[in-house]
Design a protein around this motif. Structure first.
Motif, PDB file in Angstrom:
ATOM      1  N   TYR A 120       0.828  -1.199   0.000  1.00  0.00           N
ATOM      2  CA  TYR A 120       0.000   0.000   0.000  1.00  0.00           C
ATOM      3  C   TYR A 120       0.867   1.255   0.000  1.00  0.00           C
ATOM      4  O   TYR A 120       2.068   1.210   0.291  1.00  0.00           O
ATOM      5  N   LEU A 121       0.226   2.374  -0.287  1.00  0.00           N
ATOM      6  CA  LEU A 121       0.830   3.671  -0.031  1.00  0.00           C
ATOM      7  C   LEU A 121       0.484   4.075   1.393  1.00  0.00           C
ATOM      8  O   LEU A 121      -0.614   3.782   1.876  1.00  0.00           O
ATOM      9  N   ALA A 122       1.403   4.746   2.065  1.00  0.00           N
ATOM     10  CA  ALA A 122       1.143   5.258   3.412  1.00  0.00           C
ATOM     11  C   ALA A 122       1.290   6.775   3.390  1.00  0.00           C
ATOM     12  O   ALA A 122       2.309   7.302   2.932  1.00  0.00           O
ATOM     13  N   PHE A 123       0.260   7.461   3.859  1.00  0.00           N
ATOM     14  CA  PHE A 123       0.228   8.923   3.859  1.00  0.00           C
ATOM     15  C   PHE A 123       0.365   9.456   5.281  1.00  0.00           C
ATOM     16  O   PHE A 123      -0.038   8.798   6.248  1.00  0.00           O
ATOM     17  N   ALA A 124       0.907  10.655   5.386  1.00  0.00           N
ATOM     18  CA  ALA A 124       1.023  11.311   6.686  1.00  0.00           C
ATOM     19  C   ALA A 124      -0.368  11.569   7.260  1.00  0.00           C
ATOM     20  O   ALA A 124      -1.291  11.951   6.536  1.00  0.00           O
ATOM     21  N   ASP A 125      -0.508  11.352   8.553  1.00  0.00           N
ATOM     22  CA  ASP A 125      -1.795  11.569   9.214  1.00  0.00           C
ATOM     23  C   ASP A 125      -1.912  13.038   9.628  1.00  0.00           C
ATOM     24  O   ASP A 125      -1.903  13.388  10.807  1.00  0.00           O
TER      25      ASP A 125
END
Length: 250
Positions: A205-210
């Protein structure tokens, strides 16, 4: 007259500030290792082209920041960059803290076990825990493979292959496409006399900043990825990159 000039200057600075803010918001800061063929050091590669398909060039500028995988993840967790590709849903809680995964995987890692046939029998998934293992830093493959503990973490494929050849470990676990890309490169450590055995396929997956920017880029990705999947454009794109595997979203 002076009043009008003041108002005009005020409006000018407001417009300039808005344009500058819009420009800053249109930059997607990507934190990633250099994965030859996927995220090349010059900003090209299969993943780079996929990201530009999802985020059109006239709307979003891709800004690349290269480091090892562990540091790439931490920089996004800290909110310094917007997105890091390549995380498994099986990553540890510490790896996922401060991150938001894309709604769907965008590719798969095919994990292979590299071994010396003169020293180790062909690996079997259920028997891996009996061996001394190694894999790349920050990959958390013990969670993916259901192993009781972490293996020895190496900096790169070269080090992993050398550990097996020198019998420091029994098996080095790597991603098949990354291994093939490495072996094509100049100065690569030769695979022989080692062999590899396919273990399993893990969706990534891609992981994005929260944070606000990360959530915005995640929402855009999820919406457009699904839209292009439904129109068949993603299927057409993936067919041009045999090293990528399109997930089934049905």
């Amino acid at each position: 007259m002076m009043y009008r000039l003041t108002v005009l200057l005020f409006c000018f600075f407001i417009v300039q500030s808005a344009v500058a803010e819009q420009k800053a918001q249109s930059q997607l800061q990507i934190s990633t290792p250099v994965w030859p063929g996927f995220t090349n050091a010059d900003g090209t590669g299969a993943y780079a082209d996929l990201f530009q398909l999802i985020y059109p060039k006239d709307q979003t500028e891709l800004v690349w920041h290269f480091s090892n995988f562990g540091r790439a993840i931490h920089l996004v967790q800290q909110g310094k960059h917007h997105m890091v590709p390549g995380l498994s849903a099986y990553e540890s809680g510490n790896e996922h803290q401060g991150l938001l995964l894309s709604a769907h995987p965008f590719d798969f890692d095919l994990i292979v076990a590299i071994y010396d046939p003169t020293h180790t029998a062909p690996p079997q998934l259920e028997l891996l825990k009996q061996h001394k293992l190694a894999w790349d830093l920050a990959y958390d493959l013990h969670l993916v493979l259901g192993l009781p503990e972490k293996g020895y973490e190496v900096l790169d494929i070269k080090q992993g292959l050398e550990l097996v050849k020198n019998r420091r470990v029994d098996i080095y676990l790597a991603e098949k496409s990354e291994l093939h890309q490495y072996l094509k490169g100049e100065g690569a450590v030769q695979l022989q006399p080692l062999r590899y055995q396919e273990m399993l396929r893990d969706p990534i997956y891609l992981a994005f900043a929260d944070n606000e920017s990360g959530r915005l880029f995640k929402a855009l990705w999820d919406k457009r990825f699904l839209s292009l999947y439904k129109t068949g454009q993603l299927k057409q794109f993936y067919q041009t990159y045999p090293q990528l595997t399109l997930p089934n979203l049905h």
